[in-house]
Design a protein around this motif. Structure first.
Motif, PDB file in Angstrom:
ATOM      1  N   PHE A 395      -6.627   6.135 -20.352  1.00  0.00           N
ATOM      2  CA  PHE A 395      -6.604   6.953 -21.280  1.00  0.00           C
ATOM      3  C   PHE A 395      -6.766   8.575 -20.678  1.00  0.00           C
ATOM      4  N   VAL A 396      -5.912   9.678 -21.482  1.00  0.00           N
ATOM      5  CA  VAL A 396      -6.107  11.022 -21.027  1.00  0.00           C
ATOM      6  C   VAL A 396      -6.640  11.909 -21.907  1.00  0.00           C
ATOM      7  N   GLU A 419     -10.577  12.248 -28.130  1.00  0.00           N
ATOM      8  CA  GLU A 419      -9.343  12.725 -28.354  1.00  0.00           C
ATOM      9  C   GLU A 419      -8.414  12.792 -27.151  1.00  0.00           C
ATOM     10  N   GLY A 420      -7.244  12.322 -27.225  1.00  0.00           N
ATOM     11  CA  GLY A 420      -6.207  12.030 -25.941  1.00  0.00           C
ATOM     12  C   GLY A 420      -5.308  11.173 -26.407  1.00  0.00           C
ATOM     13  N   THR A 421      -4.514  10.623 -25.377  1.00  0.00           N
ATOM     14  CA  THR A 421      -3.767   9.578 -25.323  1.00  0.00           C
ATOM     15  C   THR A 421      -4.048   8.484 -24.471  1.00  0.00           C
ATOM     16  N   LEU A 422      -3.569   7.136 -25.145  1.00  0.00           N
ATOM     17  CA  LEU A 422      -3.871   5.856 -24.724  1.00  0.00           C
ATOM     18  C   LEU A 422      -2.756   5.152 -24.098  1.00  0.00           C
ATOM     19  N   TYR A 423      -2.688   4.815 -22.962  1.00  0.00           N
ATOM     20  CA  TYR A 423      -1.320   4.205 -22.190  1.00  0.00           C
ATOM     21  C   TYR A 423      -1.728   2.843 -21.646  1.00  0.00           C
ATOM     22  N   VAL A 424      -0.739   1.911 -21.438  1.00  0.00           N
ATOM     23  CA  VAL A 424      -0.667   0.708 -20.922  1.00  0.00           C
ATOM     24  C   VAL A 424       0.442   0.700 -19.867  1.00  0.00           C
ATOM     25  N   ALA A 425      -0.007  -0.018 -18.900  1.00  0.00           N
ATOM     26  CA  ALA A 425       0.717  -0.016 -17.471  1.00  0.00           C
ATOM     27  C   ALA A 425       1.862  -1.093 -17.539  1.00  0.00           C
ATOM     28  N   LYS A 426       3.082  -0.752 -16.980  1.00  0.00           N
ATOM     29  CA  LYS A 426       4.274  -1.876 -16.646  1.00  0.00           C
ATOM     30  C   LYS A 426       4.492  -1.383 -15.376  1.00  0.00           C
ATOM     31  N   PHE A 427       4.532  -2.677 -14.570  1.00  0.00           N
ATOM     32  CA  PHE A 427       4.824  -2.577 -12.993  1.00  0.00           C
ATOM     33  C   PHE A 427       6.036  -3.151 -12.593  1.00  0.00           C
ATOM     34  N   THR A 428       6.734  -2.883 -11.777  1.00  0.00           N
ATOM     35  CA  THR A 428       7.985  -3.272 -11.256  1.00  0.00           C
ATOM     36  C   THR A 428       7.866  -3.539  -9.536  1.00  0.00           C
ATOM     37  N   GLY A 429       8.339  -4.635  -9.207  1.00  0.00           N
ATOM     38  CA  GLY A 429       8.358  -5.078  -7.740  1.00  0.00           C
ATOM     39  C   GLY A 429       9.707  -4.349  -7.193  1.00  0.00           C
ATOM     40  N   ASP A 445      10.646  -6.613   3.700  1.00  0.00           N
ATOM     41  CA  ASP A 445       9.967  -5.233   3.921  1.00  0.00           C
ATOM     42  C   ASP A 445       8.580  -5.371   4.552  1.00  0.00           C
ATOM     43  N   GLY A 446       7.866  -6.596   4.344  1.00  0.00           N
ATOM     44  CA  GLY A 446       6.724  -6.609   4.801  1.00  0.00           C
ATOM     45  C   GLY A 446       5.312  -6.651   4.004  1.00  0.00           C
ATOM     46  N   LYS A 447       5.531  -6.227   2.855  1.00  0.00           N
ATOM     47  CA  LYS A 447       4.570  -6.040   1.985  1.00  0.00           C
ATOM     48  C   LYS A 447       4.829  -6.482   0.339  1.00  0.00           C
ATOM     49  N   PHE A 448       3.801  -6.604  -0.421  1.00  0.00           N
ATOM     50  CA  PHE A 448       4.248  -6.770  -1.773  1.00  0.00           C
ATOM     51  C   PHE A 448       3.769  -5.468  -2.367  1.00  0.00           C
ATOM     52  N   ASP A 449       4.987  -4.820  -2.899  1.00  0.00           N
ATOM     53  CA  ASP A 449       4.702  -3.383  -3.466  1.00  0.00           C
ATOM     54  C   ASP A 449       5.967  -2.926  -4.522  1.00  0.00           C
ATOM     55  N   GLY A 450       5.588  -1.954  -5.124  1.00  0.00           N
ATOM     56  CA  GLY A 450       6.668  -1.342  -5.928  1.00  0.00           C
ATOM     57  C   GLY A 450       6.165   0.049  -6.794  1.00  0.00           C
ATOM     58  N   SER A 451       6.887   0.022  -7.915  1.00  0.00           N
ATOM     59  CA  SER A 451       6.717   1.141  -8.689  1.00  0.00           C
ATOM     60  C   SER A 451       6.193   0.793 -10.132  1.00  0.00           C
ATOM     61  N   GLY A 452       5.974   1.859 -11.042  1.00  0.00           N
ATOM     62  CA  GLY A 452       5.409   1.444 -12.357  1.00  0.00           C
ATOM     63  C   GLY A 452       5.376   2.970 -13.279  1.00  0.00           C
ATOM     64  N   GLU A 453       5.087   2.561 -14.556  1.00  0.00           N
ATOM     65  CA  GLU A 453       5.047   3.687 -15.294  1.00  0.00           C
ATOM     66  C   GLU A 453       4.072   3.346 -16.465  1.00  0.00           C
ATOM     67  N   TRP A 454       3.447   4.462 -17.039  1.00  0.00           N
ATOM     68  CA  TRP A 454       2.662   4.383 -18.174  1.00  0.00           C
ATOM     69  C   TRP A 454       3.212   4.507 -19.420  1.00  0.00           C
ATOM     70  N   ILE A 455       3.064   3.452 -20.357  1.00  0.00           N
ATOM     71  CA  ILE A 455       3.604   3.849 -21.557  1.00  0.00           C
ATOM     72  C   ILE A 455       2.849   3.869 -22.636  1.00  0.00           C
ATOM     73  N   LYS A 456       3.057   5.012 -23.442  1.00  0.00           N
ATOM     74  CA  LYS A 456       2.187   5.764 -24.325  1.00  0.00           C
ATOM     75  C   LYS A 456       2.062   4.571 -25.787  1.00  0.00           C
ATOM     76  N   LEU A 457       0.746   4.312 -25.975  1.00  0.00           N
ATOM     77  CA  LEU A 457       0.542   3.717 -27.152  1.00  0.00           C
ATOM     78  C   LEU A 457       0.111   4.305 -28.591  1.00  0.00           C
ATOM     79  N   ALA A 458      -0.626   5.540 -28.185  1.00  0.00           N
ATOM     80  CA  ALA A 458      -1.337   6.107 -29.437  1.00  0.00           C
ATOM     81  C   ALA A 458      -1.989   7.524 -28.963  1.00  0.00           C
ATOM     82  N   ALA A 548      -0.022  11.532 -14.585  1.00  0.00           N
ATOM     83  CA  ALA A 548       1.247  11.277 -14.591  1.00  0.00           C
ATOM     84  C   ALA A 548       1.691  10.042 -15.376  1.00  0.00           C
ATOM     85  N   LEU A 549       2.858   9.928 -15.420  1.00  0.00           N
ATOM     86  CA  LEU A 549       3.656   8.803 -16.144  1.00  0.00           C
ATOM     87  C   LEU A 549       4.128   7.743 -14.987  1.00  0.00           C
TER      88      LEU A 549
END
Length: 691
Positions: A395-396, A419-429, A445-458, A548-549
């Motif tokens: 929440f931001v 008052e603010g914005t609620l987000y949920v996380a989506k991960f990608t390997g 590549d020797g590790k479990f890693d990746g990127s992700g984004e925060w998705i707006k809910l309300a 950040a998103l």
């Protein structure tokens, strides 16, 4: 009563959702792991990624090794703390203990005590039933009353905060929440099919939170409760709460007792929490579903689906509170459960300020919430939903924190989470799927890693989720996460930001359902099927900006027996680490080291508190600092320069235990029943921890 040696001959608790006993599962979460997984959506599963990284064969081998070793002294070799070791990069170096972590490692054990390193001492600060308010009687297990419990320390302490006292340098303020009650261990002659009103009302008073001032001895570090302090407070199942934020007043929150949907009695199943930069305490309502009866008798299909997504099942509840208060009967009060499952905010310095339930942060099984400020002063709260295959949120706030301790600043800051914005996380390997094969082999590549984004809910009254109003997003946040394709995790519990690096650390306790039946299998975020030991993820916001998103992530730990080829300790050599299983709560010391408490150790030994350096050549070197008594869980770690506090929850919660047959005598010793308690560990002479 049995002697400690007699108790050790009794059967140890059977594995039940990790290493928990069946009694823990029944009274803590209503046997959540024995019911169908509530999340039946088709979203990608984060827990699947790490789970595949450990093969079924290696998991079985680890279990055999542990079962053969339990009961023998020194079942695991203590990790070295100094000497020449091979660095993760392969170059030899002198391995010196990082600042704050120079202590003798505690070995795994099954002892009925809190075990700490040599050169340290401990004392119980406060235990279940100890007086909190003036006029409270001394605890008497055979003469309990609801009136007494309402003035005494509650049961099953979990989150712990140790704060400055606003009016005294020699005092501190201790804030502790109380997750649930163990009625068979609390009451003589307890009949679960027919509890008495007095027993039920005692249990109501034993839930909630405690605020109590403690005197701090400057020479020894001892913390002694001051029952006369005006800040002392008990919050229970009967305490009025104010509902705030965008869903306050929603039709979904209205009941026959509260036709405006803005006032709620009490708080249920408080788990982890957090301390805000403005000095208040946040606490998460977690397994609230178990307190409500007659989900099976609800006929409306929409309501049925919503209840099922939150784990409501069956007819009579475990504690049968519905027989004494109709608000716990879903047929009579279908909206009452919607009034629980929130983050609550309490101001320890203002006993007259009614505690709040913050609807802008969403409703789910909150483990807790921790707040980080953005560069421009906005509050960012991170939250985990403690359920198999559920999600990570943030929440931001719209408004910025005001500095200072004056009334104007305090009043403003106590509205930031509305008052603010609620987000949920989506991960990608970032590795090809074929490289995550579930055998414990790291990708190329020797590790479990990746990127992700925060998705707006309300945000406020605006919903970003198709087919759901803003009120529905806040009240049924899990369903909103399903609709936007959030990533399924292995029970995301405590989440906390490093004050040194700004990185977020997520404790994923376990998920034995992953990869079984029709449930999703491993993926790069959760690379182990039937993940009974859990893992820890490190998340880095883009440009180190919590608003950040986008983010990056990597797996810091894949927990379990270091001899298991499917474990991973940040790249650190496995022969130099303590075995760790089922990470739950996390905290940081003043030097930026991560401390992890465990819940349900599936390696067959007592739960404990572990320290992990996050930087340098020692990154990933897990070191065990303490263990809690048999049957207990390690909660609420506070790690300061000279104090380590833990809450030992549900000691003696083992199969066959009862009030008449206690299987732990901690903390009071022979002839006593076990009592959950907060323990203060200090270095002898009140020196610096780990120095």
């Amino acid at each position: 009563m049995q002697s400690p040696s007699d108790r050790r001959r009794l059967p140890l608790f059977a594995p039940h959702g990790g290493g928990r006993s069946a009694m823990t599962c029944a009274f803590r979460c209503g046997n959540a792991c024995s019911h169908p997984v509530p999340n039946t959506s088709e979203n990608p599963y984060l827990g699947d990624l790490i789970a595949q990284a450990v093969s079924r064969r290696s998991l079985l081998r680890s279990g055999v090794v542990v079962s053969a070793a339990v009961g023998a002294a020194g079942i695991f070799a203590a990790p070295a703390v100094a000497g020449d070791v091979e660095s993760p990069a392969g170059s030899a170096h002198r391995n010196r203990a990082p600042k704050g972590l120079d202590f003798d490692v505690v070995a795994p054990n099954r002892d009925d005590k809190v075990t700490i390193p040599k050169g340290y001492e401990q004392h119980v600060v406060i235990a279940w039933g100890d007086p909190v308010l003036k006029g409270a009687p001394k605890f008497d297990a055979d003469a309990q009353t609801a009136a007494a419990q309402a003035k005494q320390f509650g049961y099953n302490n979990d989150y712990v905060a140790l704060l400055p006292h606003p009016k005294s340098r020699r005092k501190r303020v201790l804030v502790v929440n109380h997750e649930y009650t163990d009625e068979p261990l609390m009451f003589p002659g307890y009949d679960g099919a027919a509890p008495t009103r007095e027993q039920v009302e005692i249990a109501w008073a034993a839930h909630g939170l405690t605020v109590i001032a403690v005197d701090e001895n400057s020479r020894t570090g001892a913390l002694v409760p001051d029952v006369k302090d005006k800040l002392n407070r008990r919050i229970t199942v009967s305490t009025p709460f104010t509902v705030t934020g965008p869903a306050a007043g929603s039709d979904l929150l209205k009941t026959s007792a509260d036709r405006k949907g803005t006032k709620v009695l009490g708080t249920l199943n408080n788990c982890a929490g957090g301390t805000t930069p403005w000095g208040t305490v946040l606490s998460g309502e977690e397994n609230f579903n178990q307190y409500f009866a007659n989900a099976a008798n609800v006929t409306d299909p929409t309501v049925q689906a919503r209840l099922a997504r939150y784990g409501f099942v069956g007819e009579a509840s475990q504690r049968r509170w519905e027989e004494f208060d109709p608000r716990f009967d879903l047929v009579q009060e279908p909206n009452e459960p919607n009034r629980h499952g929130w983050i609550v905010e309490v101001d320890p310095n203002d006993p007259d300020w009614a505690p709040r339930k913050r609807t802008a942060l969403g409703r789910f099984k909150h483990e807790g919430a921790n707040v980080r400020l953005s560069r421009d002063g906005r509050a960012v709260a991170y939250m985990g939903d403690d359920e198999r295959f559920d999600y990570l949120y943030k929440f931001v706030s719209d408004k910025k924190m005001k500095t200072g301790s004056g009334k104007k600043a305090r009043d403003h800051n106590r509205t930031l989470l509305d008052e603010g914005t609620l987000y949920v996380a989506k991960f990608t390997g970032d590795s090809p799927a074929e490289e995550i094969d579930g055998t414990g082999k790291l990708p190329k590549d020797g590790k479990f890693d990746g990127s992700g984004e925060w998705i707006k809910l309300a945000k406020g009254k605006k919903s970003y989720v198709p087919g759901m109003t803003a009120d529905e997003v806040y009240v049924f946040t899990r369903l909103a996460g399903d609709k936007v394709g959030a990533t399924k995790l292995d029970r995301p519990e405590d989440v906390e930001t490093s004050p040194k690096s700004g990185k977020l650390y997520i404790a994923l306790t376990n998920n034995t359902a992953r990869g079984t039946g029709s449930n999703p299998g491993a993926d790069e975020m959760n690379p182990r099927n039937e993940n009974k030991h859990g893992h820890v993820i490190e998340l880095t916001e883009k440009h180190d900006d919590p608003t950040a998103l986008k983010f990056g992530w990597n797996v810091l730990l894949v927990c379990g027996d270091p001899e298991d080829e499917g474990t991973y300790f940040g790249g650190f050599p496995k022969d130099q680490v303590s075995p760790i299983s089922c990470p739950d709560n996390v905290a940081f010391d003043p030097y930026g080291n991560l401390w992890i408490s465990t819940d349900g150790n599936a390696l067959g030994t007592n739960d404990g508190l572990f320290a992990v350096p996050l930087e340098g050549s020692n990154r990933g070197q897990v070191k065990q600092f303490l263990t809690v008594p048999i049957g207990a869980e390690t909660c609420g770690p506070v790690v300061e320069e000279r104090h380590v506090l833990v809450a030992a929850q549900h000691p003696g919660e083992l199969e066959g235990a009862s009030f008449e047959n206690p299987l732990s005598e901690w903390p009071d010793g022979p002839g006593s029943i076990p009592r959950p308690a907060v323990v203060n560990v200090t270095r002898k002479g009140f020196g610096r921890i780990g120095r």
